[in-house]
Write a protein that holds these residues in place. Structure first.
Motif, short mmCIF file in Angstrom:
data_model
loop_
_atom_site.label_atom_id
_atom_site.label_comp_id
_atom_site.label_asym_id
_atom_site.label_seq_id
_atom_site.Cartn_x
_atom_site.Cartn_y
_atom_site.Cartn_z
N VAL A 142 0.85 -1.19 0.00
CA VAL A 142 0.00 0.00 0.00
C VAL A 142 0.88 1.24 0.00
CG1 VAL A 142 -1.60 1.38 1.41
CG2 VAL A 142 -2.03 -1.06 1.08
N ARG A 143 1.90 1.24 0.83
CA ARG A 143 2.81 2.38 0.92
C ARG A 143 3.60 2.55 -0.37
NH1 ARG A 143 4.74 0.94 7.08
NH2 ARG A 143 2.85 1.71 8.10
N LEU A 144 4.02 1.45 -0.96
CA LEU A 144 4.76 1.51 -2.22
C LEU A 144 3.90 2.14 -3.31
CD1 LEU A 144 7.14 0.73 -4.14
CD2 LEU A 144 5.90 -1.42 -4.51
N LEU A 145 2.68 1.65 -3.46
CA LEU A 145 1.80 2.18 -4.51
C LEU A 145 1.52 3.66 -4.28
CD1 LEU A 145 -0.74 -0.75 -5.05
CD2 LEU A 145 1.31 -0.18 -6.38
N GLY A 146 1.22 4.04 -3.06
CA GLY A 146 0.98 5.45 -2.76
C GLY A 146 2.19 6.31 -3.09
N TYR A 152 5.19 10.11 -8.91
CA TYR A 152 5.17 10.31 -10.37
C TYR A 152 4.27 11.47 -10.74
CZ TYR A 152 5.42 9.29 -15.30
OH TYR A 152 5.66 9.41 -16.65
N VAL A 153 3.08 11.48 -10.18
CA VAL A 153 2.11 12.54 -10.50
C VAL A 153 2.65 13.91 -10.09
CG1 VAL A 153 -0.16 13.44 -9.85
CG2 VAL A 153 0.09 11.04 -10.50
N SER A 154 3.28 14.00 -8.93
CA SER A 154 3.82 15.28 -8.47
C SER A 154 4.93 15.77 -9.39
CB SER A 154 4.35 15.16 -7.04
OG SER A 154 3.29 14.89 -6.16
N LEU A 155 5.83 14.88 -9.79
CA LEU A 155 6.90 15.26 -10.71
C LEU A 155 6.34 15.66 -12.07
CD1 LEU A 155 9.53 12.53 -9.81
CD2 LEU A 155 9.73 14.99 -9.38
N GLU A 156 5.34 14.92 -12.53
CA GLU A 156 4.74 15.22 -13.82
C GLU A 156 4.04 16.59 -13.79
OE1 GLU A 156 2.48 12.62 -17.14
OE2 GLU A 156 1.48 12.64 -15.18
N LEU A 157 3.29 16.86 -12.72
CA LEU A 157 2.60 18.15 -12.60
C LEU A 157 3.58 19.32 -12.55
CD1 LEU A 157 -0.30 17.51 -10.07
CD2 LEU A 157 -0.50 18.04 -12.50
N ALA A 158 4.74 19.07 -11.97
CA ALA A 158 5.75 20.12 -11.87
C ALA A 158 6.52 20.31 -13.17
CB ALA A 158 6.71 19.80 -10.72
N GLY A 159 6.19 19.52 -14.19
CA GLY A 159 6.86 19.64 -15.48
C GLY A 159 8.14 18.85 -15.58
N GLY A 160 8.36 17.96 -14.63
CA GLY A 160 9.61 17.21 -14.57
C GLY A 160 9.87 16.29 -15.75
N PHE A 161 8.86 15.93 -16.49
CA PHE A 161 9.05 15.00 -17.61
C PHE A 161 8.76 15.65 -18.96
CE2 PHE A 161 7.23 12.13 -14.15
CZ PHE A 161 8.48 11.86 -13.61
N SER A 162 8.53 16.94 -18.97
CA SER A 162 8.08 17.58 -20.20
C SER A 162 9.20 17.93 -21.18
CB SER A 162 7.28 18.84 -19.86
OG SER A 162 8.08 19.75 -19.14
N HIS A 163 10.43 17.75 -20.77
CA HIS A 163 11.54 18.16 -21.64
C HIS A 163 12.41 17.00 -22.09
CE1 HIS A 163 10.46 22.24 -20.75
NE2 HIS A 163 10.58 22.02 -19.46
N SER A 164 11.88 15.79 -22.01
CA SER A 164 12.68 14.64 -22.41
C SER A 164 11.81 13.55 -23.01
CB SER A 164 13.46 14.09 -21.21
OG SER A 164 12.56 13.62 -20.21
N SER A 168 5.83 10.93 -21.25
CA SER A 168 5.54 10.50 -19.88
C SER A 168 4.47 9.42 -19.82
CB SER A 168 5.15 11.69 -19.00
OG SER A 168 3.94 12.25 -19.40
N GLN A 169 3.55 9.39 -20.80
CA GLN A 169 2.55 8.31 -20.82
C GLN A 169 3.22 6.95 -21.01
OE1 GLN A 169 -0.79 8.16 -20.14
NE2 GLN A 169 -0.48 5.96 -20.33
N GLU A 170 4.23 6.91 -21.86
CA GLU A 170 4.96 5.65 -22.06
C GLU A 170 5.64 5.21 -20.77
OE1 GLU A 170 8.62 3.83 -24.72
OE2 GLU A 170 7.59 5.62 -25.45
N SER A 171 6.25 6.15 -20.07
CA SER A 171 6.88 5.81 -18.79
C SER A 171 5.84 5.34 -17.78
CB SER A 171 7.62 7.02 -18.22
OG SER A 171 8.69 7.39 -19.04
#
Length: 189
Positions: A142-146, A152-164, A168-171
């Motif tokens: 449960v802790r791992l999934l959370g 992932y969602v927090s990094l994605e929202l912050a734009g962390g995956f938008s420049h490479s 991000s959907q594939e990841s």
């Protein structure tokens, strides 16, 4: 000038909309009062302070997320359920970034007990029943999934995956595949 129609529920919903527009950290009673073109003092009959408003937004977000999760999990098991629940969190964060932040707001003990937080845990445990994990491994999972979903969602929202590359959907898809494999082959103690 009479300001009819202000209720705690209406103010919390407006606060949630404001959070999505400007960020959860920027939500205050002053900002909410400006939204309704009223003085801050007129909000005090419905909300004690900004903490009370933020708690209300957090409770609303947890409820909305739990409702979406329950609907997405209906009739699903195993990897299908894992993917459905993960996508609920990711999609909600994309649609409602301020509310998503609010869902992680630290609640007081009474508010936490009355919140939909327990439903989130129960949904994650329902997903894990498809993987036949027993305690304490189920709690670890449960802790791992959370952690993975939120991280992932927090990094994605912050734009962390938008420049490479790759996208991000594939990841996201690959990460869910890896989680499924891990859960099916959970390491023995």
């Amino acid at each position: 000038m009479v300001r009819a129609g202000l209720t705690t529920e209406r103010l919390v919903r407006a606060g949630a909309e404001l959070a999505d527009e400007v960020g959860f950290d920027q939500v205050t009673l002053s900002a909410l009062a400006r939204r309704f073109d009223v003085k801050v003092a007129s909000l005090y009959s419905h909300l004690r302070n900004s903490q009370d408003l933020k708690t209300g937004i957090a409770l609303l977000a947890l409820e909305e997320l739990a409702d979406r999760g329950a609907a997405a999990l209906a009739g699903r098991a195993g990897k299908d359920a894992l993917t459905a629940l993960a996508d609920v969190y990711r999609d909600y964060a994309s649609e409602h970034p301020g509310r998503y932040d609010a869902a992680r707001f630290r609640l007081g003990p009474e508010a936490a007990a009355a919140s939909a937080g327990g439903r989130h845990s129960a949904m994650t445990r329902a997903v894990l029943r498809g993987y036949d994990l027993t305690e304490p491994d189920q709690t670890h999972a449960v802790r791992l999934l959370g952690s993975v979903f939120h991280g992932y969602v927090s990094l994605e929202l912050a734009g962390g995956f938008s420049h490479s590359a790759p996208d991000s959907q594939e990841s996201w898809t690959r990460i869910l595949d890896a989680l499924d494999t891990l859960l099916r082959n959970w390491p023995a103690k």
